[in-house]
Enzyme design. Sequence first.
Site, PDB file in Angstrom:
ATOM      1  N   LYS A 153       0.843  -1.211   0.000  1.00 20.97           N
ATOM      2  CA  LYS A 153       0.000   0.000   0.000  1.00 20.97           C
ATOM      3  C   LYS A 153       0.875   1.258   0.000  1.00 20.97           C
ATOM      4  O   LYS A 153       0.657   2.190  -0.783  1.00 20.97           O
ATOM      5  CB  LYS A 153      -0.919  -0.008   1.237  1.00 20.97           C
ATOM      6  CG  LYS A 153      -2.044  -1.030   1.121  1.00 20.97           C
ATOM      7  CD  LYS A 153      -2.753  -1.288   2.438  1.00 20.97           C
ATOM      8  CE  LYS A 153      -3.732  -2.450   2.266  1.00 20.97           C
ATOM      9  NZ  LYS A 153      -4.338  -2.897   3.527  1.00 20.97           N
ATOM     10  N   ASP A 183     -11.115   2.744   4.198  1.00 16.87           N
ATOM     11  CA  ASP A 183     -11.470   1.327   4.150  1.00 16.87           C
ATOM     12  C   ASP A 183     -12.984   1.139   4.088  1.00 16.87           C
ATOM     13  O   ASP A 183     -13.467   0.054   3.784  1.00 16.87           O
ATOM     14  CB  ASP A 183     -10.955   0.619   5.415  1.00 16.87           C
ATOM     15  CG  ASP A 183      -9.726  -0.226   5.131  1.00 16.87           C
ATOM     16  OD1 ASP A 183      -9.503  -0.544   3.952  1.00 16.87           O
ATOM     17  OD2 ASP A 183      -9.013  -0.582   6.087  1.00 16.87           O
ATOM     18  N   GLN A 197      -4.360  -1.375   9.830  1.00 16.86           N
ATOM     19  CA  GLN A 197      -4.254  -2.737   9.302  1.00 16.86           C
ATOM     20  C   GLN A 197      -4.747  -3.735  10.360  1.00 16.86           C
ATOM     21  O   GLN A 197      -4.277  -3.737  11.486  1.00 16.86           O
ATOM     22  CB  GLN A 197      -2.792  -3.028   8.913  1.00 16.86           C
ATOM     23  CG  GLN A 197      -2.595  -4.346   8.213  1.00 16.86           C
ATOM     24  CD  GLN A 197      -3.284  -4.428   6.850  1.00 16.86           C
ATOM     25  OE1 GLN A 197      -3.203  -3.500   6.041  1.00 16.86           O
ATOM     26  NE2 GLN A 197      -3.995  -5.516   6.606  1.00 16.86           N
TER      27      GLN A 197
END
Length: 304
Positions: free
Chosen positions: A52, A119, A96
């Site tokens: 990412k 997200d 994460q």
Amino acid sequence: MARILDGKAVNQAILEELKPRIQRLSQERRRPGLAVILVGNNPASEIYVGSKVRTCSELGMLSEELRLPDTITTAELLAHLDTLNRRDDIDGILVQMPLPRQVDSRAVLLAIRPDKDVDGFHPFNVGQLVANAPAPRACTPAGVMELLRRSGIDPAGQEAVIVGRSDIVGKPMALLLLHAHATVTICHSKTKDLPAVCRRADILVAAIGRTAMLTADYIKPGAVVIDVGMNRITGRAEAERISRGAPAKLAAFEKHGSVLVGDVHPGDMAELASAYTPVPGGVGPLTIAMLMANTVQSAELRLA
Ligand code: NDP
């Protein structure tokens, strides 16, 4: 011959389209910025975060990686989020998962500002998804929709069956397909006669986390099969089972001592589907492309 839905090609197309938008923002205002929080040293999480951050810098975006110890408390993590929420140069915040057991993951999710929640997991954004209102969408299912759209596959009027009801894949996938006018069925571990339900699907989405579980008797000939699963096989017997009709998988296993397989049997899928996503190279690359797209969109909205 089944058509392979190439996630890498769609990833490249999406990133290319983002470049001029990033350039414009950088010239007229500032670079879009993504902050990624990584707690502990889970090897899989490190790989995901690494790619990412790398993609961000390849696109000329600001990326900040915050590595925190796995002894961190919920309060300490919330303090970091508070700082990121307030920073003007950060448009997207990603924590994460999974987090260590002592951290309250739901409190963390709630603490991210919804407009920086790239997200799409914050309850506000989930509500917006249910209402089909604008908001950042969960990246993996959003990536699948983008792949279908760019492949000329219109879900309208189609029977879509999704196996898996997680908050990050199954449920948002079902809602996105519903909004695209598919007739949607969601299956899970308590579903009765799963093969029969799956065989109804014109579009079959597997998000289960079980290696090559969906075999020939789950696939209607001519179905579009989207395999979200990512499972690493390290045993020879399992590698042989999944290699029936897909010899490249066994060759990869022989070469590397392990091989990545989805939730759908690769040989059966290639034989029966009209179009399918391979693993790897199908859904995986789309997730990261949509994360970048969500961050750029967040920056554009903030800087408008
Ligand atoms: P979860 O473990 O959160 O959810 C799995 C779902 O599958 C659950 O709803 C579960 O049902 C269902 N399930 C499990 N076993 C069966 C069974 N025997 N029959 C029917 N349903 C079953 O997984 P995720 O949604 O997080 O991930 C799914 C897969 O997708 C994983 O392989 C993961 O690695 C992959 N993934 C890939 C991404 C990518 O970018 N390509 C991104 C995210 C995930 P129940 O609810 O009843 O327990």
